[in-house]
Scaffold this active site. Sequence first.
Site, PDB file in Angstrom:
ATOM      1  N   LYS A 145     103.175  40.267  22.588  1.00 51.79           N
ATOM      2  CA  LYS A 145     102.203  39.553  21.746  1.00 51.79           C
ATOM      3  C   LYS A 145     101.007  38.918  22.472  1.00 51.79           C
ATOM      4  O   LYS A 145      99.895  39.110  21.847  1.00 51.79           O
ATOM      5  CB  LYS A 145     103.063  38.432  21.203  1.00 51.79           C
ATOM      6  N   ASN A 146     101.265  38.457  23.397  1.00 48.28           N
ATOM      7  CA  ASN A 146     100.134  37.574  24.180  1.00 48.28           C
ATOM      8  C   ASN A 146      99.118  38.540  24.945  1.00 48.28           C
ATOM      9  O   ASN A 146      98.125  37.990  25.431  1.00 48.28           O
ATOM     10  CB  ASN A 146     100.672  36.529  25.296  1.00 48.28           C
ATOM     11  N   CYS A 151      99.950  21.290  18.644  1.00 48.73           N
ATOM     12  CA  CYS A 151     100.928  22.010  18.202  1.00 48.73           C
ATOM     13  C   CYS A 151     102.303  21.168  18.974  1.00 48.73           C
ATOM     14  O   CYS A 151     102.245  20.165  19.463  1.00 48.73           O
ATOM     15  CB  CYS A 151     101.090  23.570  18.577  1.00 48.73           C
ATOM     16  N   ASP A 157     106.914  30.114  29.440  1.00 54.70           N
ATOM     17  CA  ASP A 157     107.344  30.606  28.334  1.00 54.70           C
ATOM     18  C   ASP A 157     108.884  30.979  28.440  1.00 54.70           C
ATOM     19  O   ASP A 157     109.366  31.465  27.421  1.00 54.70           O
ATOM     20  CB  ASP A 157     106.660  31.783  27.898  1.00 54.70           C
TER      21      ASP A 157
HETATM   22  C1  EPZ Z   1      98.750  30.900  26.540  1.00 55.45           C
HETATM   23  O1  EPZ Z   1      98.251  29.863  25.838  1.00 55.45           O
HETATM   24  C2  EPZ Z   1      99.951  31.721  25.927  1.00 55.45           C
HETATM   25  N1  EPZ Z   1      99.717  32.085  24.426  1.00 55.45           N
HETATM   26  C3  EPZ Z   1     101.051  30.534  25.761  1.00 55.45           C
HETATM   27  O2  EPZ Z   1     102.227  31.146  25.215  1.00 55.45           O
HETATM   28  C4  EPZ Z   1     101.379  30.325  26.989  1.00 55.45           C
HETATM   29  O3  EPZ Z   1     102.752  29.447  27.328  1.00 55.45           O
HETATM   30  C5  EPZ Z   1     100.472  29.549  27.894  1.00 55.45           C
HETATM   31  O4  EPZ Z   1      99.237  30.572  27.896  1.00 55.45           O
HETATM   32  C6  EPZ Z   1     100.493  29.584  29.259  1.00 55.45           C
HETATM   33  O5  EPZ Z   1     101.113  30.476  30.065  1.00 55.45           O
HETATM   34  C7  EPZ Z   1      98.690  33.013  24.481  1.00 55.45           C
HETATM   35  O6  EPZ Z   1      98.546  33.777  25.355  1.00 55.45           O
HETATM   36  C8  EPZ Z   1      98.325  33.430  23.034  1.00 55.45           C
HETATM   37  P1  EPZ Z   1      96.491  27.531  28.709  1.00 55.45           P
HETATM   38  P2  EPZ Z   1      97.159  29.072  26.151  1.00 55.45           P
HETATM   39  O7  EPZ Z   1      95.248  27.638  27.860  1.00 55.45           O
HETATM   40  O8  EPZ Z   1      96.223  29.885  26.543  1.00 55.45           O
HETATM   41  C9  EPZ Z   1      95.375  23.139  29.312  1.00 55.45           C
HETATM   42  C10 EPZ Z   1     104.045  31.626  23.645  1.00 55.45           C
HETATM   43  O9  EPZ Z   1     104.968  30.863  23.575  1.00 55.45           O
HETATM   44  N2  EPZ Z   1      94.063  23.438  28.827  1.00 55.45           N
HETATM   45  O10 EPZ Z   1      96.829  28.416  29.802  1.00 55.45           O
HETATM   46  O11 EPZ Z   1      96.837  28.244  24.977  1.00 55.45           O
HETATM   47  C11 EPZ Z   1      96.595  23.177  28.212  1.00 55.45           C
HETATM   48  O12 EPZ Z   1      96.710  22.191  27.552  1.00 55.45           O
HETATM   49  C12 EPZ Z   1     102.731  30.840  23.978  1.00 55.45           C
HETATM   50  O13 EPZ Z   1     103.725  32.926  23.398  1.00 55.45           O
HETATM   51  C13 EPZ Z   1      92.979  22.529  28.798  1.00 55.45           C
HETATM   52  O14 EPZ Z   1      93.381  21.355  29.141  1.00 55.45           O
HETATM   53  O15 EPZ Z   1      97.630  28.248  27.395  1.00 55.45           O
HETATM   54  C14 EPZ Z   1      97.833  23.440  28.973  1.00 55.45           C
HETATM   55  O16 EPZ Z   1      98.332  22.140  29.411  1.00 55.45           O
HETATM   56  C15 EPZ Z   1     102.844  29.443  23.979  1.00 55.45           C
HETATM   57  N3  EPZ Z   1      92.065  22.953  28.474  1.00 55.45           N
HETATM   58  C16 EPZ Z   1      97.412  24.493  30.086  1.00 55.45           C
HETATM   59  O17 EPZ Z   1      95.838  24.118  30.283  1.00 55.45           O
HETATM   60  C17 EPZ Z   1      91.651  24.192  27.808  1.00 55.45           C
HETATM   61  O18 EPZ Z   1      90.427  24.455  27.615  1.00 55.45           O
HETATM   62  C18 EPZ Z   1      97.529  25.839  30.154  1.00 55.45           C
HETATM   63  O19 EPZ Z   1      97.090  26.052  28.912  1.00 55.45           O
HETATM   64  C19 EPZ Z   1      92.686  25.202  27.894  1.00 55.45           C
HETATM   65  C20 EPZ Z   1      93.769  24.636  28.283  1.00 55.45           C
END
Ligand code: EPZ
Length: 424
Positions: free
Chosen positions: A22-23, A124, A312
């Site tokens: 999916k990701n 979320c 995850d």
């Molecule tokens: C991706 O989400 C995945 N989703 C998530 O999977 C996964 O848990 C996550 O990466 C971490 O591995 C997809 O790929 C579609 P991040 P993403 O940006 O990109 C903070 C699932 O279960 N952050 O890596 O949204 C954020 O709040 C899903 O399949 C900022 O502060 O996660 C978090 O604490 C859930 N500012 C951390 O970074 C930003 O601009 C990591 O988030 C972006 C993120």
Amino acid sequence: MDKLAIVGGTPLKGEIAISGAKNAALPILCASLLTAEPLEISRLPNLNDIATLLKLLEQMGVRVSKTGQARQPGEGDTAVLDASGLHYPVAPYDLVKTMRASVLTLGPLLARYGEARVSLPGGCAIGARPVDQHVKGLQAMGAEITVEQGYIHARANRLKGARICTDIVTVTGTENLIMAATLAQGETIIENAAREPEVVDLAHCLNRMGARVSGAGSDVVRIEGVRKLHAAQHRVMPDRVETGTYLCAAAATGGSVRLTQTSAACLDAVIDKLLDAGCEMSLERDAITLTAPPRLKAVNLRTAPYPAFPTDMQAQFMAINCLAEGTATIRETIFENRFMHVAELQRLGADIQVDGNHAIVRGVPALKGAPVMATDLRASASLVIAALAAQGETRIDRIYHLDRGYEHMEEKLTRLGASAHRTA
Ligand code: EPZ
């Protein structure tokens, strides 16, 4: 049919095929916006999140034709996306709020179309999930961005290459910036980049389209901008989180399963923890076999960006720790609220204490089935695992969360001998 009824106590046995990731599929679908030529993507998992994103892309003017239905388990769908008619660079709130990965249209729209209006995803269940790093990187490439009435309004005549160092490792932030940089003028260097395998799969697809991305999978990614990208075909990588989830389900039930069309190559941290828990594993080029011991040993976890233990998989391992011998400590360092599954696991008799982003799980001799509620995608997977190992029947409510990320889960579980069926 919003509930999944599971009668636990049966060791999972048999073989199933793993679906496309999916990701990886989500950013790769958005990459279609970067060219006026057709992008053919195979092994698309049949998931609600994928359907939602295809609907969004069609609203923007992308022509989507499904050219092949799944011929065999794990094969997924094949779709051809043609963005030559792209005319509406808007990702509206009603769609984005149900699927936050829609923010991955921002970079490609800016790069090819020069403007975008993308709703802020909002938070979320697992956290606030800001996108400030996406915005910061695009501004560094020359985009003019304002945020009004909950929307990101972005414009750029032609993005310019820049050196960007993200404040935090962000998976979709890295993916958005890589896609934007493929058509920018000059070279972009992204430091502190996410190293996840899904980022690498996206880079493989972009390079097939004529992009010049190097270093994906490391924390420094270089992108040499080109004038345009062209048609390509790409087969999505296997879903490593689905793989890990079924490995945990077999481990929790004392079973023995073989997962095909997948690879352990992107799961080192998860495989290590399953070995520490006492499982026997056999790793083939495109399959993994796990045989569980009569009772698992508790394993400590600390989530962190790839290649460390993936967030995850945290909820799934909490489930197997509930019945393991000993006490486990789990520290969640990525999201601020990713213990929503704890209260539901406690309803099944789990002994878990939470203190901030730290959980202590004391293994108990047995869990007892009860009605529980899914709160987010991986929390629902955790409840499925616990239900499979519990005595008696568990009914999991709000399983639409599960349908976002697990293709045909009850069919796959049934094939492994579980008693699992949907019910009102
Ligand atoms: C991706 O989400 C995945 N989703 C998530 O999977 C996964 O848990 C996550 O990466 C971490 O591995 C997809 O790929 C579609 P991040 P993403 O940006 O990109 C903070 C699932 O279960 N952050 O890596 O949204 C954020 O709040 C899903 O399949 C900022 O502060 O996660 C978090 O604490 C859930 N500012 C951390 O970074 C930003 O601009 C990591 O988030 C972006 C993120």
